[in-house]
Scaffold this motif. Structure first.
Motif, short mmCIF file in Angstrom:
data_model
loop_
_atom_site.label_atom_id
_atom_site.label_comp_id
_atom_site.label_asym_id
_atom_site.label_seq_id
_atom_site.Cartn_x
_atom_site.Cartn_y
_atom_site.Cartn_z
N ALA A 149 6.47 -6.12 18.07
CA ALA A 149 7.89 -6.26 17.93
C ALA A 149 8.60 -5.56 19.18
CB ALA A 149 8.58 -5.84 16.72
N ARG A 150 7.88 -4.37 19.56
CA ARG A 150 8.47 -3.77 20.67
C ARG A 150 8.38 -4.31 22.04
NH1 ARG A 150 7.70 1.17 17.80
NH2 ARG A 150 5.66 1.11 17.73
N THR A 151 7.47 -5.24 22.15
CA THR A 151 7.49 -6.12 23.30
C THR A 151 8.64 -7.01 23.38
OG1 THR A 151 6.02 -7.83 22.44
CG2 THR A 151 4.80 -5.98 23.61
N LYS A 152 9.10 -7.47 22.27
CA LYS A 152 10.33 -8.24 22.31
C LYS A 152 11.53 -7.83 21.20
CE LYS A 152 11.20 -13.33 21.99
NZ LYS A 152 10.83 -14.38 21.27
N PRO A 153 12.05 -6.67 21.59
CA PRO A 153 12.61 -6.04 20.66
C PRO A 153 14.07 -7.05 20.49
CG PRO A 153 12.89 -4.81 22.66
CD PRO A 153 11.85 -5.73 22.67
N PRO A 154 14.59 -6.95 19.27
CA PRO A 154 15.90 -7.76 19.08
C PRO A 154 17.08 -6.92 19.41
CG PRO A 154 15.41 -6.84 16.97
CD PRO A 154 14.14 -6.32 17.95
N ASP A 155 18.43 -7.49 19.12
CA ASP A 155 19.53 -6.88 19.09
C ASP A 155 19.81 -6.09 18.07
OD1 ASP A 155 20.19 -7.71 22.08
OD2 ASP A 155 20.43 -9.73 21.18
N TYR A 156 19.45 -6.69 16.76
CA TYR A 156 19.91 -6.28 15.68
C TYR A 156 18.52 -6.22 14.74
CZ TYR A 156 24.96 -6.26 16.81
OH TYR A 156 26.05 -6.15 17.18
N TYR A 157 18.36 -5.35 13.84
CA TYR A 157 17.30 -5.51 12.89
C TYR A 157 17.86 -5.65 11.67
CZ TYR A 157 12.93 -4.27 15.03
OH TYR A 157 11.82 -4.28 15.84
N LEU A 158 17.66 -6.48 10.79
CA LEU A 158 18.22 -6.48 9.25
C LEU A 158 17.34 -5.56 8.34
CD1 LEU A 158 19.90 -7.50 6.94
CD2 LEU A 158 18.31 -9.62 6.97
N LEU A 159 17.95 -4.57 8.07
CA LEU A 159 16.97 -3.68 7.39
C LEU A 159 16.45 -4.14 5.90
CD1 LEU A 159 15.58 -0.95 7.68
CD2 LEU A 159 17.63 0.20 6.78
N LEU A 160 15.08 -4.74 6.10
CA LEU A 160 14.65 -5.27 4.68
C LEU A 160 14.19 -4.24 3.73
CD1 LEU A 160 13.25 -8.58 6.29
CD2 LEU A 160 15.26 -8.34 4.74
N ALA A 161 13.47 -3.28 4.47
CA ALA A 161 12.86 -2.10 3.84
C ALA A 161 13.93 -1.07 3.53
CB ALA A 161 11.60 -1.46 4.42
N GLN A 219 16.30 6.36 5.57
CA GLN A 219 16.27 7.59 6.21
C GLN A 219 15.20 7.88 7.35
OE1 GLN A 219 18.99 9.01 6.64
NE2 GLN A 219 20.05 8.27 4.86
N GLU A 220 14.16 7.34 6.69
CA GLU A 220 12.66 7.40 7.50
C GLU A 220 12.74 6.51 8.57
OE1 GLU A 220 9.02 6.87 5.03
OE2 GLU A 220 7.86 6.37 6.76
N ILE A 221 13.22 5.03 8.67
CA ILE A 221 13.23 4.17 9.53
C ILE A 221 14.18 4.61 10.70
CG2 ILE A 221 13.65 1.80 9.91
CD1 ILE A 221 12.47 1.09 7.04
N LEU A 222 15.44 4.97 9.96
CA LEU A 222 16.39 5.36 10.99
C LEU A 222 16.01 6.48 12.07
CD1 LEU A 222 19.77 4.66 9.28
CD2 LEU A 222 18.60 3.17 10.70
N LEU A 225 0.92 -1.20 -0.10
CA LEU A 225 -0.24 0.00 0.04
C LEU A 225 1.03 1.18 -0.10
CD1 LEU A 225 -2.84 -0.74 2.56
CD2 LEU A 225 -2.91 -1.00 0.04
N THR A 226 0.58 2.19 -0.96
CA THR A 226 1.56 3.29 -1.03
C THR A 226 1.40 4.23 0.27
OG1 THR A 226 0.71 3.25 -3.45
CG2 THR A 226 1.73 5.34 -2.55
N SER A 227 0.05 4.27 0.81
CA SER A 227 -0.09 4.95 2.11
C SER A 227 0.51 4.47 3.30
CB SER A 227 -1.63 5.08 2.32
OG SER A 227 -2.17 3.87 2.42
N ALA A 228 1.18 3.29 2.93
CA ALA A 228 2.02 2.71 4.36
C ALA A 228 3.12 3.54 4.72
CB ALA A 228 2.24 1.17 3.91
N SER A 229 3.69 4.30 3.83
CA SER A 229 4.89 5.13 3.83
C SER A 229 4.68 6.46 3.96
CB SER A 229 5.98 4.49 2.81
OG SER A 229 6.97 5.55 2.61
N LYS A 230 5.26 7.23 5.03
CA LYS A 230 5.01 8.56 5.11
C LYS A 230 5.94 9.15 3.78
CE LYS A 230 6.36 12.10 8.51
NZ LYS A 230 7.61 12.38 8.62
N THR A 231 7.05 8.67 3.53
CA THR A 231 8.04 9.19 2.68
C THR A 231 7.27 9.29 1.17
OG1 THR A 231 9.84 8.18 3.54
CG2 THR A 231 10.29 8.68 1.26
N MET A 232 6.54 7.89 0.81
CA MET A 232 5.65 7.82 -0.54
C MET A 232 4.39 8.81 -0.33
SD MET A 232 7.45 6.17 -2.13
CE MET A 232 6.56 6.26 -3.64
#
Ligand SMILES: [Zn+2]
Length: 450
Positions: free
Chosen positions: A405-417, A422-425, A119-126
């Motif tokens: 995800a926030r209830t069980k955060p990982p040590d590392y995120y593999l940035l698939l998106a 920039q938006e995610i960081l 969905l286009t609207s899923a991203s603020k950047t888009m």
């Protein structure tokens, strides 16, 4: 543990093998493909009349260059109960005649678009990008309430909504029912159809046709462009956005290659295909941060001298998206995949928890090609509700909401998106400040911390 999928070496690709696969997949142009060589989607040529054996490389226009192996359809997330998603071969060809980089059309399109989850609207950047898009073009064409804007592949209507806000009449064409109904509910008139001449003959002529990230998906490219030319007024404009193949190659972003993306456009083959259907590429804009490098093309039914940027980017592309650039890319990709997997495995050995960030279509390709399964990633978090509770095909990694995800955060995120880096960081400041880190896969795998 899932068997590690690695690609067949390019040199081992045999044309006979591809033809057998075509038969098995009931390729809709199978008769043509088997009676001759595979025809190029851009120029239509399949072989050169150079004489000699038809198996001679000199004879072929289309040559297989990158083989990512058999991979599942990227967009088809699995429900927990239905877990079948047959893999299809993913082989990239280069046309020596027009330079278009492309896939063979192996998968029936009904397999791909019935339940589209982007969905286009899923991203603020888009959202912001499309708002500025509508603003720029409304001004450029001086659009009024008399003009009609036709958006092909209109998704959830985000772009058309932006044109509506500026007073234009709009019509969306979106074959994916679930997405089209979201647009309709938001007040954007949308036809659930494929865009072809039969449909176009029922439509009034329009001032503007837009198609964003659509041409890559189109099997019959030339028919599509002819349809655009048919529906445009003489003073109209065809505006489209596409990832620039030179960026894909330079960034090593092989995960942009998936079955739904049939063509990987450079300006050279695109200009030619447009011209042969009566459209002239007159101008460009370039957005390096949208989807890892996107250009917006402006094509007119009447000839104008191309702008400076068209000439400049075409010249750059001569070296950056030619046969040799693609060959080098095909050699870098398996090395990068090994490297990324090794990095993640070392983290696992240290007892780190790793999760995926985002579950875009390209994650299916990255994870399956690299052999990154549930033994490495606990889950992938994604903001799109349509994806949550489903599994990424092949590797079967569960997609969860960011809240979960926030209830069980990982040590590392593999940035698939990674295309929204920039938006995610910026959004994950807190995660980074608490010592969390990201692994960014492209252009080379690297760690990012606060
Ligand atoms: Zn060609």
């Amino acid at each position: 543990m899932r068997e590690h999928v690695m690609p067949v070496r390019r040199s081992s690709i045999r044309w006979e093998m591809v033809e057998i696969e075509l038969r098995g997949a009931q390729f809709r142009e199978a008769k043509h493909a088997m009676s001759s060589w595979l025809p190029c989607r851009g120029c239509g040529l399949s072989d050169f009349p150079l004489g000699g054996s038809p198996w001679s490389p000199r004879h072929r226009a289309m040559v297989p260059m990158v083989d990512l192996g058999n991979l599942p359809l990227a967009n088809r997330l699995l429900s927990v109960t239905s877990t079948s998603n047959a893999p299809y071969p993913l082989v990239v060809y280069y046309c020596h005649n027009c330079a278009l980089i492309q896939l063979a059309d192996l998968v029936p399109r009904t397999e791909m678009f019935t339940d589209y989850v982007y969905l286009t609207s899923a991203s603020k950047t888009m959202m912001e990008h499309f708002d500025r898009y509508a603003e720029g073009i409304t001004r450029r064409l001086d659009l009024t309430a008399k003009d009609r804007v036709l958006d092909v592949g209109s998704n959830d209507g985000t772009l058309l909504k932006a044109f509506q806000r500026r007073g234009a009449r709009v019509l969306g064409i979106e074959p994916a029912r679930n997405v089209a109904s979201i647009a309709e509910a938001a007040g954007v008139p949308t036809l659930t159809n494929y865009f072809d001449l039969k449909l176009a003959k029922r439509l009034e002529k329009v001032r503007l046709v837009t198609a964003n990230n659509i041409l890559s998906h189109v099997g019959s490219l030339r028919d599509f462009l002819a349809t655009v030319a048919h529906v445009l007024r003489p003073n109209g404009l065809f505006v489209f956005e596409l990832p620039w193949v030179a960026d894909v190659l330079r960034n090593n972003s092989f995960d942009m290659i998936y079955h739904e993306h049939l063509s990987y456009f450079g300006l050279k083959p695109l200009t030619r295909a447009l011209r042969e259907e009566g459209l002239f590429l007159v101008d460009l804009e370039y957005y390096p941060s949208i989807h890892g490098g996107t250009f917006r093309g402006f094509a007119s039914p009447s000839f104008e001298e191309p702008s400076h940027l068209v000439k400049e980017m075409s010249a750059r592309e001569e070296k950056e998206a030619d046969f040799w650039a693609l060959r080098d890319f095909s050699e870098r990709v398996p090395k990068l995949a090994h490297h990324l997997r090794d990095m993640l495995l070392s983290l696992k050995k240290e007892g780190k928890r790793i999760a995926g960030y985002g579950a875009p279509a390209k994650a299916t390709i990255l994870l399956n090609y690299c052999g990154i399964g549930r033994d490495i990633l606990d889950y992938a978090s994604d903001t799109t509700p349509l994806k949550q509770g489903k599994l990424i095909p092949g590797v079967k990694i569960p997609v969860v909401s960011p809240e979960l995800a926030r209830t069980k955060p990982p040590d590392y995120y593999l940035l698939l998106a990674w295309n929204f880096r920039q938006e995610i960081l910026a959004k994950e400041r807190e995660f980074l400040d608490k010592g969390g880190r990201f692994v960014v896969p492209f252009p080379q795998p690297e760690f990012v911390d606060s």
